[in-house]
Design a protein around this motif. Sequence first.
Motif, PDB file in Angstrom:
ATOM      1  N   UNK A  61       0.902  -1.142   0.074  1.00 48.75           N
ATOM      2  CA  UNK A  61      -0.017   0.097   0.165  1.00 48.75           C
ATOM      3  C   UNK A  61       1.017   1.168   0.049  1.00 48.75           C
ATOM      4  N   UNK A  62       2.097   1.287   0.927  1.00 46.58           N
ATOM      5  CA  UNK A  62       2.792   2.537   1.037  1.00 46.58           C
ATOM      6  C   UNK A  62       3.689   2.839  -0.206  1.00 46.58           C
ATOM      7  N   UNK A  63       3.971   1.486  -1.058  1.00 47.06           N
ATOM      8  CA  UNK A  63       4.808   1.737  -2.209  1.00 47.06           C
ATOM      9  C   UNK A  63       3.681   2.373  -3.296  1.00 47.06           C
ATOM     10  N   UNK A  64       2.454   1.760  -3.473  1.00 46.04           N
ATOM     11  CA  UNK A  64       1.474   2.303  -4.483  1.00 46.04           C
ATOM     12  C   UNK A  64       1.101   3.797  -4.145  1.00 46.04           C
ATOM     13  N   UNK A  65       1.153   4.046  -3.056  1.00 38.28           N
ATOM     14  CA  UNK A  65       0.987   5.706  -2.435  1.00 38.28           C
ATOM     15  C   UNK A  65       1.999   6.432  -2.978  1.00 38.28           C
ATOM     16  N   UNK A  66       3.331   5.981  -2.803  1.00 37.93           N
ATOM     17  CA  UNK A  66       4.335   6.753  -3.022  1.00 37.93           C
ATOM     18  C   UNK A  66       4.663   6.976  -4.669  1.00 37.93           C
ATOM     19  N   UNK A  67       4.258   5.934  -5.479  1.00 35.97           N
ATOM     20  CA  UNK A  67       4.285   6.058  -7.049  1.00 35.97           C
ATOM     21  C   UNK A  67       3.023   6.456  -7.596  1.00 35.97           C
ATOM     22  N   UNK A  68       1.977   6.792  -6.806  1.00 35.34           N
ATOM     23  CA  UNK A  68       0.562   7.213  -7.378  1.00 35.34           C
ATOM     24  C   UNK A  68       0.672   8.608  -8.111  1.00 35.34           C
ATOM     25  N   UNK A  69       0.063   8.700  -9.011  1.00 42.46           N
ATOM     26  CA  UNK A  69      -0.248   9.962  -9.906  1.00 42.46           C
ATOM     27  C   UNK A  69      -1.673  10.269  -9.735  1.00 42.46           C
ATOM     28  N   UNK A  70      -2.106  10.757  -8.750  1.00 35.99           N
ATOM     29  CA  UNK A  70      -3.421  11.101  -8.339  1.00 35.99           C
ATOM     30  C   UNK A  70      -3.562  12.482  -7.690  1.00 35.99           C
ATOM     31  N   UNK A 110      -2.708  -9.792  -8.845  1.00 36.01           N
ATOM     32  CA  UNK A 110      -3.527  -9.252  -9.849  1.00 36.01           C
ATOM     33  C   UNK A 110      -4.240  -7.848  -9.195  1.00 36.01           C
ATOM     34  N   UNK A 111      -4.813  -7.997  -7.837  1.00 35.93           N
ATOM     35  CA  UNK A 111      -5.222  -7.065  -6.986  1.00 35.93           C
ATOM     36  C   UNK A 111      -4.088  -5.825  -7.134  1.00 35.93           C
ATOM     37  N   UNK A 112      -3.103  -6.055  -6.821  1.00 37.00           N
ATOM     38  CA  UNK A 112      -1.758  -5.199  -6.855  1.00 37.00           C
ATOM     39  C   UNK A 112      -1.842  -4.332  -8.224  1.00 37.00           C
ATOM     40  N   UNK A 113      -1.811  -5.156  -9.200  1.00 37.84           N
ATOM     41  CA  UNK A 113      -1.971  -4.387 -10.892  1.00 37.84           C
ATOM     42  C   UNK A 113      -3.089  -3.752 -10.927  1.00 37.84           C
ATOM     43  N   UNK A 114      -4.226  -4.073 -10.535  1.00 36.62           N
ATOM     44  CA  UNK A 114      -5.540  -3.374 -10.830  1.00 36.62           C
ATOM     45  C   UNK A 114      -5.577  -2.153  -9.794  1.00 36.62           C
ATOM     46  N   UNK A 115      -5.097  -2.119  -8.870  1.00 37.90           N
ATOM     47  CA  UNK A 115      -5.174  -1.128  -7.824  1.00 37.90           C
ATOM     48  C   UNK A 115      -4.074  -0.185  -8.347  1.00 37.90           C
ATOM     49  N   UNK A 116      -2.967  -0.588  -8.881  1.00 41.82           N
ATOM     50  CA  UNK A 116      -1.886   0.236  -9.361  1.00 41.82           C
ATOM     51  C   UNK A 116      -2.310   1.153 -10.671  1.00 41.82           C
ATOM     52  N   UNK A 117      -3.377   0.298 -11.448  1.00 46.27           N
ATOM     53  CA  UNK A 117      -3.784   1.202 -12.739  1.00 46.27           C
ATOM     54  C   UNK A 117      -4.746   2.220 -12.234  1.00 46.27           C
ATOM     55  N   UNK A 118      -5.563   1.934 -11.249  1.00 47.68           N
ATOM     56  CA  UNK A 118      -6.509   2.737 -10.651  1.00 47.68           C
ATOM     57  C   UNK A 118      -5.701   4.184 -10.146  1.00 47.68           C
ATOM     58  N   UNK A 119      -4.528   3.955  -9.523  1.00 44.55           N
ATOM     59  CA  UNK A 119      -3.878   5.405  -8.792  1.00 44.55           C
ATOM     60  C   UNK A 119      -2.716   5.546  -9.791  1.00 44.55           C
ATOM     61  N   UNK A 120      -2.907   5.301 -11.153  1.00 42.26           N
ATOM     62  CA  UNK A 120      -2.005   5.487 -12.124  1.00 42.26           C
ATOM     63  C   UNK A 120      -0.337   5.779 -11.573  1.00 42.26           C
ATOM     64  N   UNK A 121       0.004   4.429 -11.256  1.00 38.72           N
ATOM     65  CA  UNK A 121       1.188   4.122 -10.627  1.00 38.72           C
ATOM     66  C   UNK A 121       2.610   4.430 -11.733  1.00 38.72           C
TER      67      UNK A 121
END
Length: 324
Positions: A61-70, A110-121
């Motif tokens: 979760x923290x990595x997704x947040x750090x790489x998110x473009x939202x 697959x969940x990580x990939x989907x959430x990464x797309x949602x957050x424009x990682x």
Amino acid sequence: MTNTTRPKIVVLGGGTGMPVLLRGLKDYPIDLSTIVTVADDGGSTGQLREMIETPAPGDIRNVIASLANVDQELYELFQHRFNVSNGLSGHSLGNIVLIAMSSITGNFYEAVKEVSVMFNVKGNIYPIVNEAVTLHAEMEDGTIVSGESKIPMKNKKIKRVFLTPDHLTPMPNVVEAILDADLVVISPGSLYTSILPNLIIKDVVDALNQTTAKTVYVCNIMTQPGETNDFSAADHVKAIYNHIGRNSIDSIIVHNQPIAKNLLIEYEKQNASPVTYNLSSLKQLGLEVYEEDIIDHNHPMIRHNTEKLAKIIFQMASDKIKKY
């Protein structure tokens, strides 16, 4: 490895140190992959793991947040932690989102990939394995402590750490990313409970030994009570070598400036101190040493400076591909 104008950088780690590093790197013209530990069992992650057999979502979760473009509101929503007097208390919404998506897709990766797309990682995020694991530590006195969050609490000298189930297989993307990289970065973080769980899986060890990438370790600035009491930079490296073999690291980045005394006071109360280094000792370990001022002097705590680190790492990766 194909020579491209965009360096391929792989970052391994977890905990709080890895996102600090990634926030700076995501703005560079690189092909970025992150390999993240899933051995965490504390806090919200630990509670969710008890209810559902799943890889730990917290570090992901923290990595997704750090790489998110939202926008900032969506970022804060993802990182929101409930503070209520019911079953939601202490849980991060992002952890719940990852577990819910895992239930929908039937697969944590697959969940990580989907959430990464949602957050424009920016880049790829790979959990080290796609199953629930438990971290154990064998102490110098022979006792075994099970559970990532429990290991530092024993405040004993750690001999080694290991994972169960035995004979874990990392995600195929993990090995491919390491083998195809120009630069592999071992991020700062809790040495035994966030960093080594990524490195000790056999296929990862083999990939680190086989890759033509340069491997750099970003050393911690401060020691960590219960894990690295009184450790020098060389002690950190020796602990990694003891687990995965000598010469598995090519270079190290260390902080080389005095730290303000007012910042050290609170750390001293917790028995934490600056990580010292001896240049000749590090070179005897076969390392190229980068001595830099890598502290964020605007932060109220002692933290790595994300912009400085990113600049150093990008330059290292760019220099590597120029040789091809």
